[in-house]
Structure formats: C-alpha cells, structure tokens
Scaffold this motif. Sequence first.
Motif, mmCIF file in Angstrom:
data_model
loop_
_atom_site.group_PDB
_atom_site.id
_atom_site.type_symbol
_atom_site.label_atom_id
_atom_site.label_comp_id
_atom_site.label_asym_id
_atom_site.label_seq_id
_atom_site.Cartn_x
_atom_site.Cartn_y
_atom_site.Cartn_z
ATOM 1 N N LEU B 108 31.854 -11.700 46.704
ATOM 2 C CA LEU B 108 31.236 -12.291 47.502
ATOM 3 C C LEU B 108 29.687 -12.115 47.681
ATOM 4 O O LEU B 108 29.306 -11.212 47.731
ATOM 5 C CB LEU B 108 32.198 -11.596 48.772
ATOM 6 C CG LEU B 108 32.456 -11.874 50.141
ATOM 7 C CD1 LEU B 108 33.317 -13.449 50.458
ATOM 8 C CD2 LEU B 108 33.184 -11.204 51.315
ATOM 9 N N GLY B 109 29.523 -13.166 48.044
ATOM 10 C CA GLY B 109 27.651 -13.564 48.685
ATOM 11 C C GLY B 109 27.071 -13.728 47.550
ATOM 12 O O GLY B 109 26.206 -13.948 47.878
ATOM 13 N N GLN B 110 27.328 -13.217 46.415
ATOM 14 C CA GLN B 110 26.885 -13.735 45.580
ATOM 15 C C GLN B 110 27.128 -14.514 44.125
ATOM 16 O O GLN B 110 27.623 -13.753 43.144
ATOM 17 C CB GLN B 110 26.453 -12.082 44.926
ATOM 18 C CG GLN B 110 27.404 -10.764 44.592
ATOM 19 C CD GLN B 110 26.756 -10.137 43.765
ATOM 20 O OE1 GLN B 110 25.903 -10.063 42.804
ATOM 21 N NE2 GLN B 110 27.496 -9.219 43.942
ATOM 22 N N GLU B 111 28.074 -15.826 44.660
ATOM 23 C CA GLU B 111 29.148 -16.468 44.233
ATOM 24 C C GLU B 111 27.735 -17.282 43.185
ATOM 25 O O GLU B 111 27.116 -17.497 42.856
ATOM 26 C CB GLU B 111 29.825 -17.824 44.890
ATOM 27 C CG GLU B 111 30.972 -16.014 46.213
ATOM 28 C CD GLU B 111 29.898 -16.521 47.258
ATOM 29 O OE1 GLU B 111 28.688 -16.682 46.972
ATOM 30 O OE2 GLU B 111 30.743 -15.667 47.873
ATOM 31 N N LEU B 112 28.624 -16.874 42.115
ATOM 32 C CA LEU B 112 28.511 -18.234 40.956
ATOM 33 C C LEU B 112 28.194 -19.380 40.973
ATOM 34 O O LEU B 112 29.668 -19.803 41.350
ATOM 35 C CB LEU B 112 28.431 -17.459 39.209
ATOM 36 C CG LEU B 112 28.197 -16.063 39.244
ATOM 37 C CD1 LEU B 112 29.514 -15.727 37.846
ATOM 38 C CD2 LEU B 112 27.112 -15.679 39.176
ATOM 39 N N THR B 113 26.944 -20.422 40.585
ATOM 40 C CA THR B 113 27.697 -22.177 40.787
ATOM 41 C C THR B 113 27.392 -21.971 39.831
ATOM 42 O O THR B 113 26.701 -21.615 38.361
ATOM 43 C CB THR B 113 26.789 -22.581 42.171
ATOM 44 O OG1 THR B 113 24.909 -22.038 41.522
ATOM 45 C CG2 THR B 113 27.372 -21.824 42.880
ATOM 46 N N THR B 114 27.902 -23.852 39.288
ATOM 47 C CA THR B 114 27.219 -24.531 38.557
ATOM 48 C C THR B 114 26.365 -25.400 38.809
ATOM 49 O O THR B 114 25.636 -24.900 40.026
ATOM 50 C CB THR B 114 28.489 -25.783 38.159
ATOM 51 O OG1 THR B 114 28.845 -26.439 39.522
ATOM 52 C CG2 THR B 114 30.313 -24.985 38.191
ATOM 53 N N LYS B 115 25.716 -26.148 38.025
ATOM 54 C CA LYS B 115 24.369 -27.040 38.124
ATOM 55 C C LYS B 115 24.249 -27.416 38.615
ATOM 56 O O LYS B 115 23.928 -27.760 39.938
ATOM 57 C CB LYS B 115 24.442 -27.463 36.825
ATOM 58 C CG LYS B 115 23.469 -26.424 36.053
ATOM 59 C CD LYS B 115 22.931 -27.823 34.517
ATOM 60 C CE LYS B 115 22.684 -26.737 33.700
ATOM 61 N NZ LYS B 115 23.512 -27.257 32.661
ATOM 62 N N MET B 116 25.995 -28.321 39.473
ATOM 63 C CA MET B 116 25.915 -28.960 40.754
ATOM 64 C C MET B 116 26.015 -28.379 41.969
ATOM 65 O O MET B 116 26.225 -29.085 43.784
ATOM 66 C CB MET B 116 27.636 -29.630 40.839
ATOM 67 C CG MET B 116 27.498 -30.304 39.513
ATOM 68 S SD MET B 116 27.462 -32.050 39.483
ATOM 69 C CE MET B 116 28.541 -32.844 40.881
ATOM 70 N N GLY B 117 26.281 -27.035 41.943
ATOM 71 C CA GLY B 117 26.100 -26.153 43.441
ATOM 72 C C GLY B 117 27.803 -25.888 43.907
ATOM 73 O O GLY B 117 27.948 -25.402 44.987
#
Lengths: 324, 528
Positions: B108-117
């Motif tokens: 929560l608050g530091q989610e990992l994202t893909t290149k697409m966001g």
Amino acid sequence: MQTQNLKHYLVKFQSVIALLIMCIVLSFLSDRFLTGENAWNVMRQISVNVIISVGMTLVILTGGIDLSVGSVLAFAGAVTAGMLKFGAEFTDWDIYLGFTLLGALIGGILSGTFLGWFNGITITRFKVPPFVATLAMLTIARGLTMLWTGGFPITGLGDNMAFIGTGWFLGIPMPVWISAVIVLAAVVLTNKTKLGRHIYAIGGNETAAKLSGIKIKKVKLIVYSIAGALAGVGGIIVTSRLDSAQPNAGFGFELDSIAAVVIGGTSLSGGKGTIMGTVQGALIIGILNNGLVLLNVSPFWQQVIKGFVILLAVVIEKFNSKED
Amino acid sequence: MEIKNNQPPVLEIKNVSKDFSEVYALKNVDMQVFPGQVAAVIGENGAGKSTLMKIISGVHLDFEGQVLLNGENVYFKNPKEAAEKGVAIIHQELNLISHLSITENLFLGQELTTKMGLLDYPKMHRKAKELLGRLQLDADPRTPVIQLRVGQQQLVEIAKALLLESKVLIMDEPTSAISDNEVELLFRIINDLKSKGVAIVYISHKLDELFKIADQFTVLRDGEKIGSGNMKETSHDKLIQMMVGRKLTERIKKKSALVQEEVLRVENLCFLNPENKNDYLVNDISFSLKKGEVLGICGLMGAGRTEVLEAIFGLFPKYVSGKIYIEGKEIRIKSVNEAIEAGIGLVPEDRKLQGLIMNMNVEKNTSLSNLNRISSFGFIHKNKEEELSKYFIKKLNTRVASSKMEVQKLSGGNQQKVVIAKWLATNPKVLLLDEPTRGIDVGAKSEIYTLINELASQGMGIIVVSSELTEILAISDNILVLSESKLTTKLSREEATEEVIMKAALAEKEDKSQKTGDGRQETGISSD
Ligand SMILES: Nc1ncnc2c1ncn2[C@@H]1O[C@H](COP(=O)(O)OP(=O)(O)OP(=O)(O)O)[C@@H](O)[C@H]1O
Ligand SMILES: [Mg+2]
C-alpha cells in the motif's frame, strides 16, 4: 490557556454562532426579516424538516441512511386524507368504514411506520445496504401514493384537519408545538435511554456492539420504523397545511433532511452527532431559505448557495475535529 | 548508568516533550539509538512509549524538542516522509485495510507497476510470498486480511515494515499477539537486521524477551525518562523497580478450591471453515469446566484457540456443530445474544475491532454490556454508570484523565483494561478471555490475575486463551493444548510444564509432516 478556552467555546457553539451571524446580517439587509411574523413563519416552515430530520439523525447515527422519507411522507399524507375523506370501502363485502380525524391520523402514522419497518426488514433480514433499500422505497412509496390518489390531489379535508398545520395554540403555531415535543422526546431518547446508547454504539462499531450483546437487528428495525413514523407525522402536517394531499408532496425532502443532519455535525459514518445539532442545522437551512427569498435572490442561485453552505459546514466541522 | 558506544547514534532524541489538551504525555525525554543494536523502551501502560514513537515517525507533529537522524535535525511532516528517510514503524494497533489482500496491504502506497503504469500483481505476489515465507506465515498472499487472526495480522504488519528496508525500525509491541514460536522467528529476523546495521527500537511488556534481544534500555514513567543503560548490566527486578517506582508485591498463589459442580460442558464441538468446506477450524473437541475452575487453552497460532471461544459464544452458528451444556442443561446457541443470555461472556482478542466503541468514553464502554443492571424502564442512571466505571478504573489501575475520556485517546494497554472491565462487570457464569493481557504492563497483569482468581473463587468458570505460556501456567487449574484444530492433551496444573505443552502443541503438526515425509520416502523407494 484563555485563548484555548475561547477557541474551545467557538468550536462548541459554532452552529449557534453561525446562526447569530446570519440573523444579524439578514436583519441589516432586510427590514422584514426581524419581525415576529417572519420568525414564526420560518419556524413553521422548518418544522416538517425538523421532524423528519430527527428520524434521519437516528438512522444516520446507526451508520445508515433513509432516502425514502419524502415519498413515505407523501404516502402517509395521502392515506390520512383518503381515510378522512372517503373512508374505506370494501365493495366485495359491502362494508363501508368512515373514520374520525383521530382514526385517519393514526392510519397515516401507522402507514409511515409500516414503510419504515419494511425498510428495516430489507436492511436487517435481507442485508440490503440502507442506501439501496431506501432508494427502492423512495420509488415504491411514491408509486403507492400515485396509485392511492390516482395521480390527483385529495382536497377539502375540513377545518379540524387544517388546524394541525395552520392553527395556533397558546400563541405558538401547531407544527412548532409538534416538532418541539418530538425533538424533546428524541433528546431524551438519545441521551438518557438504553436504546439511545445502543444506537450510538452500533454506529460507532457494529462488531463491538454485537459482541457486547446489543440486538443489532432489533435496534435498527426500531430506528427505521421511527424514521417512517416521523415521516408520517410530517406528511400529516404538510397535507393539513395545504388542505390537500398532493401526490408529489415531499419531493426532495430527503435531501434537505440529510443536509440538516450533516450541517448539525452528525457524522455520516455513524456513531457521532446530536439531535440538537440537527435542529440547528435545520434552522440554518430554514433561515437561509427565508433570507434568500426576502432578498429576492433567484431560486436558481438559492440552490447554488445552499449547496455551498452544506460544503462549508462540513469542511469547518472536519477542520475543527482535526484540531482537537 | 551511561550507555557506552563507539559508534555515533543513528537516531537521537533530545528534550522531547508533548502534551495533549488534557494531560502531558512526555516531559524532556532523551534517547539514543545505535546502528546494529536493539534499544528497548519500557514503562507502564500510559507511560508515553507509543507517543514517543509516534513523534519519531512523523505521526504527532506538534511537540517540543528535537529528533536527530545521523546527527542532523529532522522534522517529518508525515509517516511517509519518515519512511522515505529510513524510519519505519510497526504500530501497536493493527492498521491493515481489512478488505484488501495481504499483498495489497503490504504494498500500500508503494505499489509495484509495470512499464505501462498498471499494477504488477504477479511480481507483488511473488515478493509477498517470499516475505511471508521468511515469517513462516502460511497464507496465500491473495487472502483478504479480514480472514486472518490477530496474530497473523501482526505478522503482516511486521512484513510490511520489513519491505521498507529502513535504517531505523520501530516496533511497538510486535509480539503482543503472537506465540513463542513466532517470537523466535521474529528474533531471528531482528538479529539478521542487526547484522546489516539496522537500528531497532523495541517496545514490549514481556521483560524476558528484552533480555534475549535488546542491547540497551530506556525506562519511561509518567512521561519522564527514569533511566537507561545496557541490558547486560541490569536485572528483571531492577527494571520493574524503575518502571513501577516500587517493588511489586508477590501475587498470591492460586488456591485451588474446586467444587465438582460443572458449569460448562462441550461435546464434539466442530467449527467448519467458512472459506473451505473440507477444513475444520475446530475439530471434534470435548471438555468440561467446573465452577471456580480456570481452564487455560494454548497452542500455536492457527491451532484453533480463538475459534473454540467463538464457537461457544455463538459467533458463527451456521458453521458450528456439537453440544453445549450450561449447568447440565443443553442449550442451543444461535447468536451472540443467546450466548450472553445463557451466561457466557467473551473478552475478544482484537480490542479495536471487536472490543471497543472508539469514539465513546470510558464510562459508556464499560457499561455497554451492563446497561440492564444500571437502568430502570429503559432509562440509564448516569451516576450508577459513573460509579461502575470508576470502580474498575481503580481496581485495574487504568490510567485516564477522567472517566469521561474517549477510549481512542487512551494508551493501548489502558484500552485493554476497559474491555476487560466491561466483561468483568457482567459477572457471567462462564467468562471466556481471549488474550486478556495483550499489551498490559507487568503490574496490571498481576492485578488482572488476582481478579481472575477472585472471580473464580466466587464460582465463575473461566477459560483463558493465551499465547503466553507463563500466563497460562500462572493462572490455570487445567490446561488444554490444541494442535491443528484438534485437542491433543489435557493437563492438570501439576503435570504442566512448558516442555510438555510445547510438545503437545506441535503434536499434530509433526504427525502431518511425518505423513508427508513418509510419502516422500515411498516415492523415493519406488524411483529407486
Ligand atoms: N490523542 C490523545 N489525546 C489525549 N491523550 C492522549 C492521546 N494519545 C495518548 N494520550 C495519553 O498519553 C499518555 C501516554 O500514552 P501512550 O500511548 O504513549 O502510552 P504507552 O506507554 O504506549 O502505553 P501502553 O503500554 O499502554 O501502550 C496516556 O496517558 C494517554 O492517555
Ligand atoms: Mg503503547
């Protein structure tokens, strides 16, 4: 220390202060505002809102909401008017029942109570969220009103009926008496009784309330029934004042009622708020309405201004509770 | 006593004071925390420990004094900023979002994202799984946290803080709801962090723990620093003396005055897992409880301890089967109310979620289950209500500015005392206590034990679930040990020792692993 005390009082009596400021400003802007006649006028106008808002406060304190009060009000009013004027006719059995005024009034209140109870049943037994359950009732009750009245007003209800909404008793308008009695009862209910405590507990933390042995379903059922009953009382007053039951009476009343509760400092998530706060909220809305009319502000602007007042009230409330 | 250290402190607190509108919570407190070391903060309930930690981690913004990080004055505007600068905190109260999954809470608050966001769930689940593995929390990271027990939630909170890879890690009573096994694990992790140079601030009321894990200590009393020093140079008794300001009187040993009259009997109690129809949370448990008996239930986390209490208390009637007798009469409990009417009370394990109405005051929370007794014709007698709550404030030594104080403003341990007071006041026939002394200081603990004894000697039957073996051993007449939802052993107070209990608690687990072990052997043989 002293400034802190002062601030404490400012926060505590913020609605009263807001009311005073409004009154002072309006009495400068319009010489018709600060007259006895106008004062009673405002009180009479807000009394219906106060009555249904008392029920709304109880519902919101449990963490729920009641969107159906306006329609229930219309239905109860129509039932009262219908019973009074036409009685009940059962053609199949050749039975005709005429009703006294008292009978009709009780019939109206009971029909409101029943619809409120029905809300309570769908919410507690069938686990429908209050927003949805009462939204459905908003439509159902309006439809029932249309069916009952055939879409036309029921008029000509007699002087006795008219007295409830337009009469005076001991120099005070009847609707004000009625709303005062209801407010007083609700203040006692919320502050002094077990039921009142249970209402706050359920809104504060339903799980903990349940584990403490509070009968959640029963309390909610009672609260929604009370909200329905009070909408019924409101319906009778509206009907009496107009000397007719209008099929579209009470349209949008739920919004004014929610506004009064929220301006009065009751939290929509439940567990926090007071009846007197709601009364002040209703007064603020009532005086604002009255002032804007006296000042000849266009009805369109009135709505815009009312919306901003609601926002302002809630923002101030949030700001203050954060300071604490 | 002076703390000697050759390294400069990573975190330093100078002259910190804080007052809330009603009371002051801290007065000119100093403290130093060194890299690679564990600094313990101890003190009675309401001494100001959590308040100090909240100041360091940017929760409380309005205070006097200085916080220095690596010698530099810092002022964190919010907890997020503190975390970014390397100061992370595990709060005393659980702060998870109940309907989100373990993974979602962790990130929560530091989610990992893909290149697409977009959210990168596979990656987050993988990392979460790995973290949970380190803490030996056997749960799918997709599980909503609402389905976890308090102890498991506490592990998730710990995992969440570990994820931040901070330089200073504050742990406010991390072990209050987990059992010895998990505590061992946590200590292994802490030692691992120490060797990486992380500084740890550790709050606990379990003094024995501190001697195992802490390097330095700081004692607070009534918001003031009473002393500090190295753990090696102090003793259990000295610490208590500093905390309480007096010697604790030895508590009276329980006198076993058991009558033979039975107050509760449970036969073949089963509790089906609502999430999984093939799994039992409580599997065919039978026992009986005499009047005046204190029955302790222990077991590892997830062994079904809490579930036994919940099953009896009528929380999940649809999933519970078996027979329950009160004073020899069979009763069918289909709801909590029926349980209460039958004379059962439950002090639940999670005070914030299940125990208290946070925005109500102490009086109203205390009286909530006792309103019948203090009202007539539906009207509450306010003076009786005040009396009731004041009696227990005195009895349990609850630290409050007044009985009209909202419970959310109390320290964690004092909140727990309010929950206990509420149920003690109901004077039930059978009292179920789930981790009753969670977060309660040593002094008050013995008060509560005394009270439990007193109630038992008046004829109440009491069941206590606790993850603290010492607690179970101190107060129980008889002990049930659960393992993997089953009852493995019944012990009398004379037979019970920590070793015997631990062995029984692991019994079913070993059984299981043996079976799977056998399985592996077989396949080993066949492939040979
Ligand atoms: N928001 C608040 N408003 C008023 N007083 C508060 C507030 N928060 C804490 N306090 C008071 O400050 C004091 C210290 O509380 P704190 O939570 O720091 O205690 P603690 O040492 O952590 O105790 P525990 O061992 O019970 O967790 C208590 O007396 C408490 O009542
Ligand atoms: Mg604390």
